[in-house]
Design a protein around this motif. Sequence first.
Motif, PDB file in Angstrom:
ATOM      1  N   GLN A   1      18.051  29.004  -8.163  1.00 48.25           N
ATOM      2  CA  GLN A   1      17.399  28.325  -7.009  1.00 48.25           C
ATOM      3  C   GLN A   1      15.855  28.457  -6.889  1.00 48.25           C
ATOM      4  O   GLN A   1      15.071  27.697  -6.547  1.00 48.25           O
ATOM      5  CB  GLN A   1      18.031  28.869  -5.646  1.00 48.25           C
TER       6      GLN A   1
ATOM      7  N   ARG B   1      13.832  25.808  -8.829  1.00 46.58           N
ATOM      8  CA  ARG B   1      14.300  24.279  -8.688  1.00 46.58           C
ATOM      9  C   ARG B   1      12.898  23.533  -8.494  1.00 46.58           C
ATOM     10  O   ARG B   1      12.758  22.335  -8.723  1.00 46.58           O
ATOM     11  CB  ARG B   1      15.082  24.115  -7.354  1.00 46.58           C
ATOM     12  N   THR B   2      11.870  24.061  -7.997  1.00 46.05           N
ATOM     13  CA  THR B   2      10.486  23.343  -7.892  1.00 46.05           C
ATOM     14  C   THR B   2       9.676  23.185  -8.969  1.00 46.05           C
ATOM     15  O   THR B   2       8.715  22.346  -8.963  1.00 46.05           O
ATOM     16  CB  THR B   2       9.802  23.814  -6.679  1.00 46.05           C
ATOM     17  N   GLN B   3      10.024  23.976 -10.140  1.00 45.19           N
ATOM     18  CA  GLN B   3       9.244  24.105 -11.301  1.00 45.19           C
ATOM     19  C   GLN B   3       9.864  23.710 -12.714  1.00 45.19           C
ATOM     20  O   GLN B   3       9.066  23.217 -13.653  1.00 45.19           O
ATOM     21  CB  GLN B   3       8.566  25.647 -11.353  1.00 45.19           C
TER      22      GLN B   3
ATOM     23  N   ILE C   1      17.392  21.061  -1.948  1.00 48.67           N
ATOM     24  CA  ILE C   1      16.101  20.632  -1.937  1.00 48.67           C
ATOM     25  C   ILE C   1      15.746  19.748  -3.139  1.00 48.67           C
ATOM     26  O   ILE C   1      16.593  19.469  -4.182  1.00 48.67           O
ATOM     27  CB  ILE C   1      15.192  21.993  -2.198  1.00 48.67           C
ATOM     28  N   VAL C   2      14.843  19.178  -3.059  1.00 50.44           N
ATOM     29  CA  VAL C   2      14.337  18.393  -4.178  1.00 50.44           C
ATOM     30  C   VAL C   2      13.855  19.187  -5.375  1.00 50.44           C
ATOM     31  O   VAL C   2      13.094  20.300  -5.388  1.00 50.44           O
ATOM     32  CB  VAL C   2      13.125  17.486  -3.806  1.00 50.44           C
ATOM     33  N   TRP C   3      14.242  18.674  -6.543  1.00 51.32           N
ATOM     34  CA  TRP C   3      13.931  19.238  -7.893  1.00 51.32           C
ATOM     35  C   TRP C   3      12.673  18.623  -8.397  1.00 51.32           C
ATOM     36  O   TRP C   3      12.719  17.731  -9.206  1.00 51.32           O
ATOM     37  CB  TRP C   3      15.012  19.212  -8.820  1.00 51.32           C
ATOM     38  N   GLY C   4      11.704  18.841  -7.858  1.00 47.64           N
ATOM     39  CA  GLY C   4      10.374  17.970  -7.652  1.00 47.64           C
ATOM     40  C   GLY C   4       9.779  17.745  -9.040  1.00 47.64           C
ATOM     41  O   GLY C   4       9.091  16.878  -9.375  1.00 47.64           O
ATOM     42  N   SER C   5       9.896  18.652  -9.989  1.00 51.73           N
ATOM     43  CA  SER C   5       9.334  18.774 -11.198  1.00 51.73           C
ATOM     44  C   SER C   5      10.369  18.229 -12.507  1.00 51.73           C
ATOM     45  O   SER C   5       9.670  18.006 -13.660  1.00 51.73           O
ATOM     46  CB  SER C   5       8.528  19.906 -11.762  1.00 51.73           C
TER      47      SER C   5
ATOM     48  N   GLN D   1      11.617  11.356 -10.320  1.00 50.05           N
ATOM     49  CA  GLN D   1      11.918  12.855 -10.255  1.00 50.05           C
ATOM     50  C   GLN D   1      13.392  12.940  -9.978  1.00 50.05           C
ATOM     51  O   GLN D   1      14.081  11.827  -9.392  1.00 50.05           O
ATOM     52  CB  GLN D   1      11.138  13.343  -8.552  1.00 50.05           C
TER      53      GLN D   1
END
Length: 234
Positions: free
Chosen positions: A145, A148-150, A179-183, A229
Amino acid sequence: SRVSINDKFENPFGDDMNSGSPGESYIIELLNLFDRQGAALFSGTNSLCLTLPCLHYIQSQMVAMFGGVGGLLSGKVATPPSAEGGKNRATLRMLEERLGKVIALKLIPDKQVNNPQVILNLAPFRSLQVLILKKVHIKSISNLQLLRTQLKTLIVQRCHIEVLHELLVTCGTDDATPIVWGSLKELDVSFNALKDLGQCLVRPGDKGQCLVRPGDKGQCLVRPGDKGQCLVRP
């Protein structure tokens, strides 16, 4: 390309990090690897390949020495300092710093040891953008977790995944909230006998659709477009 030194250290389970021990030799060899290949590993040109026992040994020594892994406390009491302990602390701190700079990591099972009950902590890998798991039980992974953003590429093959929810939402053993897996640019979950894609993948817009392409024998490959995304929702 990948960089690996695991062949000489197939099973470091149970070794203490005493002077001259196989465990100490492994840590020193790994540090030497970073000295030789650090630029390529820290830029993502090469990926670091570790077997499950090797990563388990590293994290077990960090827990024993620091009371936690990657700055996260485990609740266990750290080893009291001593002359040799001080040396080992410095060595492990140096290793922790280098692991924190690795861009691409591949984890594979050992030829002889593959215990699904062993928890593998990803917390030390703070800079990861590429994560490849091959034949690693999803329930053996913790602190996914945190990435997840990177993460830009996530390849999870033959990891006993039946629904995407346990990978993209709960994140293995983390019991995380969505959450959003933005990358995320590429997700490959082939060879996992997926039964249900669930509601984990949505189309973020006209310019970056998230494409789900089930293949033969339960394979599933998700490749969002360049501007897209991969989004996660409950």
